[in-house]
Design a protein around this motif. Structure first.
Motif, short mmCIF file in Angstrom:
data_model
loop_
_atom_site.label_atom_id
_atom_site.label_comp_id
_atom_site.label_asym_id
_atom_site.label_seq_id
_atom_site.Cartn_x
_atom_site.Cartn_y
_atom_site.Cartn_z
N MET B 1 37.28 60.37 10.90
CA MET B 1 36.09 61.23 10.83
C MET B 1 35.01 60.73 11.78
SD MET B 1 35.69 62.15 6.82
CE MET B 1 34.05 62.77 6.68
N THR B 2 34.27 61.69 12.35
CA THR B 2 33.13 61.31 13.20
C THR B 2 31.98 60.87 12.31
OG1 THR B 2 32.17 63.50 13.10
CG2 THR B 2 33.75 63.09 14.88
N ALA B 3 31.01 60.24 12.96
CA ALA B 3 29.81 59.83 12.21
C ALA B 3 29.15 61.05 11.58
CB ALA B 3 28.84 59.11 13.16
N LEU B 4 29.08 62.15 12.36
CA LEU B 4 28.45 63.36 11.83
C LEU B 4 29.18 63.87 10.59
CD1 LEU B 4 26.39 65.68 12.00
CD2 LEU B 4 27.96 66.83 13.59
N ALA B 5 30.49 63.84 10.66
CA ALA B 5 31.27 64.31 9.50
C ALA B 5 30.98 63.45 8.28
CB ALA B 5 32.76 64.30 9.85
N ASP B 6 30.90 62.13 8.49
CA ASP B 6 30.57 61.24 7.37
C ASP B 6 29.20 61.59 6.77
OD1 ASP B 6 32.89 59.83 7.64
OD2 ASP B 6 31.99 58.17 8.78
N VAL B 7 28.29 61.84 7.67
CA VAL B 7 26.93 62.18 7.18
C VAL B 7 26.95 63.48 6.39
CG1 VAL B 7 24.61 62.86 7.93
CG2 VAL B 7 25.78 60.93 9.04
N LEU B 8 27.64 64.47 6.91
CA LEU B 8 27.72 65.76 6.21
C LEU B 8 28.40 65.61 4.85
CD1 LEU B 8 28.54 68.17 9.21
CD2 LEU B 8 26.34 67.82 8.06
N ALA B 9 29.44 64.76 4.82
CA ALA B 9 30.14 64.52 3.54
C ALA B 9 29.20 63.83 2.55
CB ALA B 9 31.39 63.68 3.79
N THR B 10 28.45 62.87 3.05
CA THR B 10 27.50 62.17 2.18
C THR B 10 26.47 63.15 1.60
OG1 THR B 10 27.74 60.17 3.52
CG2 THR B 10 25.77 60.31 2.12
N LEU B 11 25.95 64.02 2.47
CA LEU B 11 24.96 65.01 2.01
C LEU B 11 25.56 65.96 0.98
CD1 LEU B 11 23.27 65.62 5.45
CD2 LEU B 11 22.07 64.85 3.38
N ALA B 12 26.81 66.37 1.23
CA ALA B 12 27.47 67.29 0.29
C ALA B 12 27.63 66.64 -1.08
CB ALA B 12 28.82 67.72 0.86
N ALA B 13 27.92 65.33 -1.07
CA ALA B 13 28.12 64.61 -2.34
C ALA B 13 26.80 64.43 -3.09
CB ALA B 13 28.76 63.24 -2.06
N ARG B 14 25.70 64.56 -2.38
CA ARG B 14 24.40 64.31 -3.02
C ARG B 14 23.62 65.58 -3.36
NH1 ARG B 14 21.97 59.50 0.88
NH2 ARG B 14 23.45 57.87 0.25
N ARG B 15 24.28 66.71 -3.44
CA ARG B 15 23.53 67.96 -3.61
C ARG B 15 22.68 68.01 -4.88
NH1 ARG B 15 27.49 72.64 -1.37
NH2 ARG B 15 27.43 71.72 0.70
N THR B 16 23.28 67.64 -6.00
CA THR B 16 22.55 67.68 -7.27
C THR B 16 21.33 66.76 -7.22
OG1 THR B 16 24.67 68.02 -8.33
CG2 THR B 16 22.82 67.43 -9.76
N GLU B 17 21.59 65.58 -6.72
CA GLU B 17 20.54 64.57 -6.58
C GLU B 17 19.41 65.09 -5.66
OE1 GLU B 17 22.72 61.20 -5.28
OE2 GLU B 17 20.92 60.19 -4.51
N SER B 18 19.79 65.78 -4.59
CA SER B 18 18.79 66.28 -3.65
C SER B 18 17.87 67.29 -4.31
CB SER B 18 19.47 66.93 -2.44
OG SER B 18 20.20 65.96 -1.71
N LEU B 19 18.46 68.16 -5.12
CA LEU B 19 17.64 69.14 -5.84
C LEU B 19 16.75 68.43 -6.87
CD1 LEU B 19 16.78 72.00 -6.64
CD2 LEU B 19 18.79 72.12 -8.12
N ALA B 20 17.32 67.44 -7.56
CA ALA B 20 16.53 66.72 -8.57
C ALA B 20 15.32 66.05 -7.93
CB ALA B 20 17.42 65.68 -9.26
N GLU B 21 15.50 65.56 -6.72
CA GLU B 21 14.37 64.93 -6.03
C GLU B 21 13.25 65.93 -5.76
OE1 GLU B 21 15.76 63.08 -2.46
OE2 GLU B 21 16.79 61.49 -3.54
N LEU B 22 13.64 67.14 -5.38
CA LEU B 22 12.62 68.16 -5.12
C LEU B 22 11.85 68.49 -6.41
CD1 LEU B 22 11.10 70.24 -3.49
CD2 LEU B 22 13.06 71.78 -3.72
N LEU B 23 12.60 68.60 -7.52
CA LEU B 23 11.94 68.91 -8.79
C LEU B 23 10.90 67.84 -9.13
CD1 LEU B 23 14.95 70.14 -11.00
CD2 LEU B 23 13.38 71.48 -9.60
N GLU B 24 11.27 66.57 -8.86
CA GLU B 24 10.36 65.47 -9.17
C GLU B 24 9.13 65.52 -8.25
OE1 GLU B 24 12.50 61.72 -9.74
OE2 GLU B 24 10.73 60.70 -8.90
#
Lengths: 465, 465
Positions: B1-24
């Motif tokens: 995987m490219t670095a970009l792909a790793d980053v995109l995978a990391t972001l995909a895995a953190r979706r719930t967390e990302s929304l929770a951060e916005l709520l906070e």
């Protein structure tokens, strides 16, 4: 000593107590317009009932006191009918007060009445709690000094004067037998100057309405949407601006039926001691402004008006908010003169607003129940004659006969339902900032009012003799 | 995987967390316009600093985070300069939000962010906390997945955007060396439609002022005084009405220097997928309204405006209050286009108001510091080209190039002080009720924004190669 002299001595001995009663009464925030104060309205009514029951020491043979419910705020009624051969006087007043806003403009707390020099400051002290209490205190002094009253007295103190007395006509009609009287004295009203005693012989009528201009369904960002939708604030400004032209009301038909006063009447008004210069110093306005061809007093007493009382929309708080608001609102009251009716005027204004509505917005017009016809007490009315005589006795000079710019809707009710003209007999003065911050009442007026009311009742007892 | 792909995978895995951060983040009422919220402004800055420090797990080698004081609300700054051969990107956003009023129009609590379907509702979620967090979360994912960033990144998040960014020019000037960059990406702004990706290439400027009309020194009874003094509500309505004629601003000199767009430019705008009918359905307005000869989009993007944001005076509460008020107030903002300056326009309006002031009142005009020049990013700007390419990759179609009715004052600062044009790269949409009740953010935009920002940084790393 005569009975009157005993009564006057009793009142003189009770001066401190009389002021203290006003401070207590005015500390109850009986604001009829705002629902948050509904419990305080009832507290004020209860306080007033207790004060009336206390007349003559609270013994049998004093006032019969009742709470009269309405669909709005209740009225307080009290009567004493122990002088079957004497005439009957109905005394009118109101225990409700104007809202205290804007609060930040008060120098004292509006509902912590405060004595400063020879004035007491607080909401309602002048309009109408002070003048109303004077009449009650005089009755009390008669009971104490003479065991009764020289005439039959009926007190009717309503709780909706400041919101247009909407339920009073029905209440008066339902109780027209019990309210029957030979004279009506109003403890509401007010003299037009602190220097010269005066007798008010006319009052303008009142018609009221509100309107709302609506644009988008919700507030929008004025950057994104500005320029492509009508802004309700622009539209309402155009509507308001269209209502006047050169100081004259521009609503079609507004002046229909309004008669010009006679040269003699105009000349009498012109001779009253009044100067625009002193008026501007008193109000702090940069200049007078109004309908061309009329003096300031004529503009206030004899000419009809259309005034905005409130105008609002969008963001009015601290700082900036770039909003294109969904709605804008206006509150309007008109003062009417003979020839105009409170039914027709709002209809004319509504038609004018609809005709002048700018594109891109909708309009809702809401006429108010708050209304009154213009009023005038005939020159030969015996109650008016007695009032002249009593005021001359108290003040040492005959009172000026003046008009009143404001309105007391109940006068029309007493005239229509009971068939009685009302005599204004209030010891408030028109400059006491009623309906504004820092309302005050002149403390010496309490003693003057006591004397005048005591003498008035005494004179009425001999009226038919 | 490219670095970009790793980053995109990391972001995909953190979706719930990302929304929770916005709520906070959005639960902190960081309202810059109202002083009662000053402690919350600091809480929001601290929250944001903690979030930035946490990027890459909070280890050494992550972002260097600082609080930059101003004479107003502080800015949050963070930088990572570990890619000496790569270009430097300055990311702009703001953590302050609009006031929540009118509170009664919200269906949820403005500072209790609430997920309903695929939207989150709350003040600031779209403007600008959601879009800002996307950029931070992408940086975090790069640190986690690759141990660093593909380009040097500087974050500058201010706390005064909603009140005009008054202290930002000085802050940027003082720190111009540290802020030096090759590109500026703005996480503020917004796409113009939820259906079609778009790239904003222009923004209108801003000029603001307030004015007050004063009549009598204090509020007066409109019965007693009405008709004999100018009513400030009448006067301000006449003034406001004088500012427009037939949908066009009637202030002398207002359109001086404004150039017409070319037929080609107008034709490009006309071909955008937009219908007045859909626009009216969306806004709930009864009709469009504006300057004759221009389409709705032209009125929003290319023509200057003068909009009232607030208008008030007299009694605005429940019921009736027969007051002739002492004062009336108006808040105004103008949107500017190239050829107009935020210095000259308020001066023209002030002169117009003075010229049109009705008799019997005085006028005070208060220009605001809240200002911005109009902005346009050149067609050949490399940051604009990269943005086009990335948006096409994420959405599968080239973005529409659109204008923006609103203003972002900081763009002018970056252009003037740092010499850099700014690319709008926000994943908010213009219909998300920013500056209005029930502001919302579309939750799927978080994932789309993650992809786009990750790709953008990746592309920039190869820009100079």
């Amino acid at each position: 000593m005569t009975a009157l002299a005993d009564v006057l001595a009793t009142l003189a001995a009770r001066r401190t107590e009389s002021l203290a009663e006003l401070l207590e009464f005015a500390s109850i925030p009986s604001v009829s317009a705002q629902s948050q104060y509904t419990p305080d309205m009832l507290r004020a009514a209860n306080w007033l009932m207790a004060r009336l029951k206390q007349c003559g020491g609270g013994q049998r043979g004093g006032l019969n006191v009742e709470l009269w419910a309405t669909e709005g705020h209740p009225a307080v009624y009290a009567e004493w009918l122990g002088a079957p051969d004497a005439p009957t006087v109905l005394v009118y007043g109101h225990y409700d007060v104007q809202p205290p806003e804007p609060l930040e403009r008060w120098n004292t707390l509006p509902f912590s009445p405060t004595v400063l020099g020879d004035r007491v400051y607080g909401r309602g002290v002048s309009d109408d709690k002070g003048p109303l209490l004077i009449a009650v205190q005089v009755a009390d002094a008669y009971f104490s000094a003479t065991g009764g009253l020289p005439v039959n007295v009926k007190f009717l103190f309503e709780g909706e004067e400041e919101i247009g007395s909407a339920h009073l006509p029905a209440l008066v009609a339902e109780n027209s037998e019990r309210l029957r009287a030979d004279f009506v004295l109003s403890a509401d009203g007010g003299m037009w100057s602190a220097e010269t005693p005066s007798l008010t012989v006319s009052a303008r009528g009142l018609a009221a309405l509100e309107f709302t201009v609506r644009g988008p369904a919700k507030d929008l960002h004025s950057g994104r949407h500005g320029g492509s939708l009508q802004n309700p604030l622009h539209a309402i400004s155009q509507l308001v601006a269209s209502l006047h032209a050169d100081g004259r009301v521009a609503v079609e038909g507004f002046y229909d039926g309004v008669t010009e006063r006679t040269p003699d009447e105009r000349s009498a008004t012109a001779q009253l001691p009044f100067s625009d210069e002193a008026y501007l110093a008193q109000t702090g306005a940069p200049g007078t402004f109004g309908e061309a061809g009329f003096s300031t007093l004529e503009r206030q007493w004899d000419r009809p008006t259309l005034e905005l009382n409130g105008l609002w929309g969008g963001y009015t708080g601290e700082g900036s908010k770039t909003v294109l608001p969904s709605e804008a609102h206006a509150k309007v009251t008109c003062r009417l003169v003979p020839g105009q009716t409170p039914e027709r005027i709002p209809a004319l204004i509504g038609a004018h607003l609809r005709r002048h509505l700018p594109p891109g917005v909708t309009l809702e017009v809401r006429p108010s129940e708050h209304s009154a016809s213009a009023y005038h007490i005939p020159a030969d009315h015996p109650g008016r004659r007695v009032a002249r005589e009593v005021l001359e006795q108290v003040y040492g000079a005959p009172p000026l006969e003046v008009g009143m710019g404001g309105s007391i809707p109940v006068l029309e009710t007493f005239q229509k339902v009971l068939g009685i003209d009302t005599v204004f007999f209030s010891f408030a003065v028109g400059d006491e900032d009623i309906h504004a911050p820092n309302e005050f009442f002149r403390i010496p007026r309490i003693a003057e009012g006591h004397q005048a009311w005591a003498r008035y009742l005494d004179r009425l007892a001999h009226h038919h003799e």
